[in-house]
Motif scaffolding. Structure first.
Motif, mmCIF file in Angstrom:
data_model
loop_
_atom_site.group_PDB
_atom_site.id
_atom_site.type_symbol
_atom_site.label_atom_id
_atom_site.label_comp_id
_atom_site.label_asym_id
_atom_site.label_seq_id
_atom_site.Cartn_x
_atom_site.Cartn_y
_atom_site.Cartn_z
ATOM 1 N N PHE A 135 0.686 -1.258 -0.003
ATOM 2 C CA PHE A 135 -0.169 -0.060 0.002
ATOM 3 C C PHE A 135 0.848 1.370 0.042
ATOM 4 C CE2 PHE A 135 -2.485 -3.290 1.863
ATOM 5 C CZ PHE A 135 -3.606 -3.017 1.574
ATOM 6 N N ALA A 136 0.295 2.367 -0.570
ATOM 7 C CA ALA A 136 1.169 3.615 -0.692
ATOM 8 C C ALA A 136 0.102 4.307 0.303
ATOM 9 C CB ALA A 136 1.097 4.252 -2.059
ATOM 10 N N THR A 137 0.582 5.123 1.281
ATOM 11 C CA THR A 137 -0.051 5.645 2.252
ATOM 12 C C THR A 137 0.954 6.942 3.123
ATOM 13 O OG1 THR A 137 -1.633 5.642 4.118
ATOM 14 C CG2 THR A 137 0.381 4.056 4.204
ATOM 15 N N VAL A 138 0.387 7.678 3.933
ATOM 16 C CA VAL A 138 1.210 8.297 4.732
ATOM 17 C C VAL A 138 1.276 7.769 6.363
ATOM 18 C CG1 VAL A 138 0.555 10.559 3.425
ATOM 19 C CG2 VAL A 138 -0.769 9.751 5.396
ATOM 20 N N PHE A 139 2.270 8.473 6.926
ATOM 21 C CA PHE A 139 2.670 7.782 8.218
ATOM 22 C C PHE A 139 1.290 8.132 9.131
ATOM 23 C CE2 PHE A 139 4.620 7.357 12.336
ATOM 24 C CZ PHE A 139 5.524 6.607 12.255
ATOM 25 N N PRO A 140 0.979 7.707 9.851
ATOM 26 C CA PRO A 140 -0.194 7.949 10.578
ATOM 27 C C PRO A 140 0.028 8.806 11.720
ATOM 28 C CG PRO A 140 0.252 5.560 11.428
ATOM 29 C CD PRO A 140 1.144 5.915 10.203
ATOM 30 N N GLY A 141 -0.959 9.544 12.363
ATOM 31 C CA GLY A 141 -0.715 10.431 13.278
ATOM 32 C C GLY A 141 -1.001 9.893 14.528
ATOM 33 N N TRP A 142 -1.143 10.446 15.687
ATOM 34 C CA TRP A 142 -1.240 9.777 17.168
ATOM 35 C C TRP A 142 -2.375 10.603 17.947
ATOM 36 C CZ3 TRP A 142 -0.882 12.971 21.308
ATOM 37 C CH2 TRP A 142 -0.261 14.164 21.135
ATOM 38 N N TYR A 143 -3.004 9.949 18.545
ATOM 39 C CA TYR A 143 -3.856 10.281 19.565
ATOM 40 C C TYR A 143 -3.704 9.665 20.940
ATOM 41 C CZ TYR A 143 -6.290 6.175 18.073
ATOM 42 O OH TYR A 143 -6.654 4.768 17.953
ATOM 43 N N ALA A 144 -4.576 10.606 21.915
ATOM 44 C CA ALA A 144 -4.149 10.130 23.281
ATOM 45 C C ALA A 144 -4.153 8.710 23.785
ATOM 46 C CB ALA A 144 -5.550 10.936 24.092
ATOM 47 N N ARG A 145 -3.283 8.239 24.644
ATOM 48 C CA ARG A 145 -3.032 6.748 24.933
ATOM 49 C C ARG A 145 -2.605 6.171 23.979
ATOM 50 N NH1 ARG A 145 -7.635 4.160 27.780
ATOM 51 N NH2 ARG A 145 -5.916 3.085 28.543
ATOM 52 N N ARG A 146 -2.266 6.423 22.543
ATOM 53 C CA ARG A 146 -1.955 5.403 21.665
ATOM 54 C C ARG A 146 -0.797 5.847 20.913
ATOM 55 N NH1 ARG A 146 -5.063 1.473 19.666
ATOM 56 N NH2 ARG A 146 -2.386 0.843 19.552
ATOM 57 N N ALA A 147 0.055 5.193 20.801
ATOM 58 C CA ALA A 147 1.383 5.398 19.657
ATOM 59 C C ALA A 147 0.713 5.300 18.315
ATOM 60 C CB ALA A 147 2.481 4.241 19.806
ATOM 61 N N PRO A 148 1.574 5.834 17.328
ATOM 62 C CA PRO A 148 1.240 5.791 15.952
ATOM 63 C C PRO A 148 0.881 4.299 15.615
ATOM 64 C CG PRO A 148 2.784 7.342 16.114
ATOM 65 C CD PRO A 148 2.536 6.731 17.644
ATOM 66 N N HIS A 149 -0.006 3.916 14.927
ATOM 67 C CA HIS A 149 -0.401 2.372 14.437
ATOM 68 C C HIS A 149 -1.301 2.326 13.360
ATOM 69 C CE1 HIS A 149 -3.668 3.496 17.012
ATOM 70 N NE2 HIS A 149 -4.455 2.716 16.376
ATOM 71 N N ILE A 150 -1.410 1.060 12.832
ATOM 72 C CA ILE A 150 -2.056 1.076 11.493
ATOM 73 C C ILE A 150 -2.687 -0.456 11.856
ATOM 74 C CG2 ILE A 150 -2.146 0.182 9.171
ATOM 75 C CD1 ILE A 150 0.352 1.906 8.697
#
Length: 295
Positions: A135-150
């Motif tokens: 897949f071609a995508t972009v690096f995910p952002g982050w939100y409270a209590r979670r590290a960047p993930h897919i």
């Protein structure tokens, strides 16, 4: 139930601070891997496509997963359907607001960049003769209590129809992670810098339990200026189903967080168990995202 094809040394210990394991693709053992929560923003009927960005801005990321048939000597598996989805650099997902108290509202241009506000950063690909889906995508952002993930699911036994994938069974539901050094590198660049607050480190993420590739930690190469490549080899049992909706494929509770004793597989507070509920939301819920994490 999914397996991760990696060496015992890679599975037996978590990564050191700021370091990610460097698995040698195709050179290892298949080790059973627990499933995790599907999360609240799965989209049924996601489209078939390689490029899932739909104009979303961020550090370019090529995501490459290789699927193997664990019961059959980890043979490369052709025609498995790999499904991925994740939030954008602003920590927004389709039909949601920016997630977390620290997330500012993005400018209108950022929210209207996607051609379809319901399908950005999600899609299906089937594996080729080498067992690989990309897949071609972009690096995910982050939100409270979670590290960047897919988020990821692997399906077999279904078919492509109407531009999506239908039928068959979900063999595994997982989440893919990045070593902190890559999240740090990406986080220092626009548009990620507009997202203020304290980002959760991988060791504090309630879903990642420290097992390296076994628990979805990807091997990453490249840099944030030119783009990153993230790879992982997984093995599935095509005869088993695990949707990540409530329990593991064998009926055991999903390992959605570390228990107080550090054992994976403990029920997550707030997730119904035997019909009971608590006031604490699960780690990937909209309610939990409204709280700012501690460093």
């Amino acid at each position: 139930m999914l397996s991760s094809c990696s060496s015992p040394s890679q599975v037996s210990r978590g990564p050191g601070p700021g370091k990610a394991p460097s698995p040698a693709p195709g050179d290892g053992l298949c080790v059973l891997n627990p499933s995790v929560t599907v999360g609240p923003y799965h989209l049924a009927g996601a489209p078939f496509r390689r490029d899932i960005t739909e104009g979303k801005k961020g550090v370019p990321l090529t995501l490459r997963l290789t699927v193997r048939d664990e019961p059959h000597a980890c043979a490369l598996l052709k025609d498995a359907a790999v499904e991925v989805w994740h939030c954008d650099a602003w920590a927004t997902t389709p039909a949601t607001r920016p997630r977390g108290r620290a997330a500012p509202r993005p400018p209108r241009a950022a929210t209207t960049a996607a051609r379809n506000p319901r399908t950005y950063l999600r899609g299906f690909q089937t594996t080729d003769a080498g067992g690989t889906a990309e897949f071609a995508t972009v690096f995910p952002g982050w939100y409270a209590r979670r590290a960047p993930h897919i988020h990821v699911r692997v399906h077999t036994g279904g078919r492509a129809t109407g531009g999506t994938y239908a039928g068959g069974r979900v063999n595994w539901t997982g989440q893919l992670f990045f070593a902190d050094r890559y999240s740090d590198e990406v986080g220092a660049r626009a548009p990620y810098t507009r997202h203020t607050g304290t980002r959760t480190r991988l060791a504090q993420d309630p879903v990642y339990v420290g097992g390296g590739t076994r628990d979805g930690l990807m091997h990453v190469t490249g840099d944030a200026d030119k783009g990153l490549l993230a790879t992982l080899t997984v093995g599935i049992d095509p005869t088993r189903e695990n949707t990540g909706e409530s329990t593991g494929g064998d009926g055991s509770p999903l390992p959605e967080s570390r228990s107080s004793g550090g054992t994976s597989g403990a029920p997550q507070p707030g997730v119904p168990s035997g019909g009971a509920t608590t006031s604490t939301p699960p780690p990937d819920s909209a309610a939990s995202a409204s709280r700012t994490p501690t460093p």
